[in-house]
Design a protein around this motif. Structure first.
Motif, PDB file in Angstrom:
ATOM      1  N   ARG A 424       0.830  -1.211   0.000  1.00 30.03           N
ATOM      2  CA  ARG A 424       0.000   0.000   0.000  1.00 30.03           C
ATOM      3  C   ARG A 424       0.862   1.257   0.000  1.00 30.03           C
ATOM      4  O   ARG A 424       0.636   2.180  -0.782  1.00 30.03           O
ATOM      5  CB  ARG A 424      -0.934   0.001   1.212  1.00 30.03           C
ATOM      6  N   LYS A 425       1.869   1.295   0.888  1.00 29.41           N
ATOM      7  CA  LYS A 425       2.763   2.454   0.923  1.00 29.41           C
ATOM      8  C   LYS A 425       3.525   2.601  -0.387  1.00 29.41           C
ATOM      9  O   LYS A 425       3.711   3.718  -0.888  1.00 29.41           O
ATOM     10  CB  LYS A 425       3.747   2.324   2.090  1.00 29.41           C
ATOM     11  N   ARG A 428       1.380   4.110  -3.231  1.00 20.19           N
ATOM     12  CA  ARG A 428       1.208   5.568  -3.154  1.00 20.19           C
ATOM     13  C   ARG A 428       2.451   6.289  -3.692  1.00 20.19           C
ATOM     14  O   ARG A 428       2.339   7.267  -4.423  1.00 20.19           O
ATOM     15  CB  ARG A 428       0.925   5.999  -1.706  1.00 20.19           C
ATOM     16  N   TYR A 429       3.607   5.820  -3.301  1.00 18.52           N
ATOM     17  CA  TYR A 429       4.849   6.453  -3.768  1.00 18.52           C
ATOM     18  C   TYR A 429       4.981   6.323  -5.289  1.00 18.52           C
ATOM     19  O   TYR A 429       5.293   7.303  -5.976  1.00 18.52           O
ATOM     20  CB  TYR A 429       6.054   5.816  -3.082  1.00 18.52           C
ATOM     21  N   GLU A 431       2.696   5.898  -7.497  1.00 21.74           N
ATOM     22  CA  GLU A 431       1.707   6.751  -8.175  1.00 21.74           C
ATOM     23  C   GLU A 431       2.178   8.198  -8.226  1.00 21.74           C
ATOM     24  O   GLU A 431       1.884   8.924  -9.182  1.00 21.74           O
ATOM     25  CB  GLU A 431       0.356   6.646  -7.462  1.00 21.74           C
ATOM     26  N   ASP A 432       2.922   8.627  -7.202  1.00 23.77           N
ATOM     27  CA  ASP A 432       3.453   9.996  -7.186  1.00 23.77           C
ATOM     28  C   ASP A 432       4.523  10.214  -8.251  1.00 23.77           C
ATOM     29  O   ASP A 432       4.852  11.362  -8.577  1.00 23.77           O
ATOM     30  CB  ASP A 432       4.036  10.320  -5.806  1.00 23.77           C
TER      31      ASP A 432
END
Length: 499
Positions: A424-425, A428-429, A431-432
């Protein structure tokens, strides 16, 4: 039973001597007529399971196959079925494989689709009819079977010719098989083909000449792998994308997406070789320049297609003239299939397949040391990307391209190791990173197009309009890249923190 074999297509110029070589010594020739089955709703195909009935001479054999670790190993289970007459075709039954690894896979697939293995109705889908010449060979510590197949796969009214060599490991080490395969590849102009007869028949049944492009998939590993185990999982993930796309390109697929996905697979693999080299000390380093050359050769065609299909229409829509493109220089106009069939790339693939094989002894590297090295590699790439983002507009075109390549390495390495630090973490990274990836991709594509138009202007002066029009857009594009890269500095680095 675990099946390990390599299948090759052969240059038509070498088919007769190859077939003669297989037929030497104590060989035999057998007619093999096979029928492939599934439920009407495709429950087995959805689980990548193959079930067939094959008449081998006067004997019927039911075989089931299912994937194992990596793209070239499979579970296989064979059951000989007695009949009163050889012409009597038995009825297929999923229960014949009960209690085996592939039988368990069949049971799960049928239950998932709402079927009972004991009563599931299996319907015929397609078939094959080949004459197989086989002989056994001993090499090193291994017993191998060489099989040359000549015939066709059939799906309804459609058919596809079969002219291929299979080398199967019967006993001993896979390394011995690969060593023989290299010798025969170089002697008879072979190239790897991981598309099975059943897959070709499935394609025919859909009216398709080639399979769907294969996209990247995450590496598969459990718990806390050692460094070498992690590297093999990543290598298998890359080969699972590279091999089927390379097979379709070598077969002459006109789909540019096969080439595109092959290049992505090669780029992912080169990232693994560069950023995870500490986990693969025994890997032959000579494969990397071959991968780089192949990547560039396939990229020249991609760049050319983008110019003709995307950039030039935009130029003309902006009021620019059409131009006459010069022929590519000698050595640059090779078809993609010839690039993939070439000896350097094929030999590099076999070296990588060997590196992906399970070791005789387990890796000693586990837990924190592996994570520590990965944290260092990820942190270094992250810092470099952020640093270059601050000065992106002042960099040369070559330096800007290097930033893009570094960003891609950061993304691929992050994808490889995400399960170690939390999906999950990591998601997010990663996707950034997307906005910067898109911005830098467009910026680099325009830089490549500018260079191409400037070269074309030597023969057609009208190309100067496109070169100038594109160049005028680059400062704003570079600013957008810098802004997108700056936002990565605020992205939460998923690999930080204590174990």
């Amino acid at each position: 039973m675990i099946e390990f074999e390599l299948k090759f297509q052969v240059d038509p110029r070498y088919r007769k001597p190859l077939e003669a070589a297989v037929a030497r010594g104590r060989s035999q020739r057998t007619r093999l007529r096979a029928h492939y089955f599934d439920t009407a709703d495709g429950a087995l195909a959805a689980a990548h399971v193959v079930l067939r009935l094959r008449r081998e001479g006067n004997t019927w054999v039911q075989t089931a196959k299912a994937p194992l670790d990596g793209p070239l190993q499979r579970h296989e289970h064979n059951v000989e079925i007695p009949t009163e007459r050889a012409s009597d075709q038995p009825v297929p039954s999923a229960l014949r494989h009960a209690g085996t690894p592939v039988g368990d896979r069949i049971d799960r697939a049928l239950r998932k689709a709402g079927h009972d293995a004991a009563h599931a109705e299996l319907v015929p889908l397609y078939g094959t009819d080949v004459w197989r010449t086989t002989r056994e060979m001993r090499t090193g510590d291994a017993l191998l079977e060489l099989a040359f197949d000549r015939g066709e796969v059939q799906a309804g009214e459609r058919s596809h010719p079969v002219r291929e060599l299979e080398i199967e490991l019967k006993r001993g080490s896979p390394q011995a098989l690969l060593e023989l395969a290299r010798r025969w590849r170089n002697r008879y102009g072979l190239w790897l083909d991981t598309v099975s007869k059943s897959q070709r028949a499935q394609q025919l049944s859909r009216g398709a000449a080639h399979g769907e492009p294969v996209h990247a998939a995450a590496p598969q590993f459990d718990g806390e792998p050692g460094g070498e185990e992690l590297f093999r999982a990543v290598l298998n993930s890359c080969l699972t994308q590279i091999l089927p796309n390379a097979s379709e390109v070598a077969a002459g697929s006109p789909d540019a997406e096969h080439v595109h996905q092959l290049r992505i697979g090669i780029r992912r693999l080169r990232t693994a070789l560069r950023e995870m080299a500490a986990f693969a000390p025994g890997l032959d380093p000579s494969c990397e320049p071959v991968l780089a050359d192949t990547f560039r050769a396939l990229g020249r065609q991609r760049d050319r297609e983008r110019l003709l299909q995307i950039v030039q229409p935009l130029v003309e829509a902006a009021g620019g003239p059409s131009i006459t493109w010069p022929e590519l220089p000698d050595g640059m106009a090779l078809e993609a299939r010839e690039v993939v069939r070439a000896a350097p790339f094929q030999n590099a693939l076999m070296g990588l397949i060997e590196a992906a094989l399970p070791p005789a002894a387990p890796s000693a590297q586990h837990g924190s040391p592996v994570r520590k090295l990965l944290r260092e590699r990820l942190s270094k790439l992250h810092r470099q990307v952020v640093r270059d983002g601050r000065r992106f507009e002042a960099l040369s075109a070559l330096e800007q391209h290097r930033v893009r390549k570094r960003l891609k390495r950061l993304r691929y390495l992050g994808e490889f190791v995400a399960p170690l630090f939390g999906q999950r973490k990591a998601r997010r990274y990663l996707e950034d990173l997307h906005p910067a990836q898109d911005a830098l991709g467009n910026h680099n594509d325009n830089a490549v197009a500018i260079a191409a138009y400037r070269d074309a202007a030597a023969q057609d002066g009208r190309a100067w309009f496109a070169a100038g029009w594109l160049a005028a857009r680059q400062p704003a594009s570079a600013q957008a890249c810098g802004e997108a890269l700056a936002k990565i500095a605020q992205a939460h680095r998923f690999w930080t923190g204590k174990d």
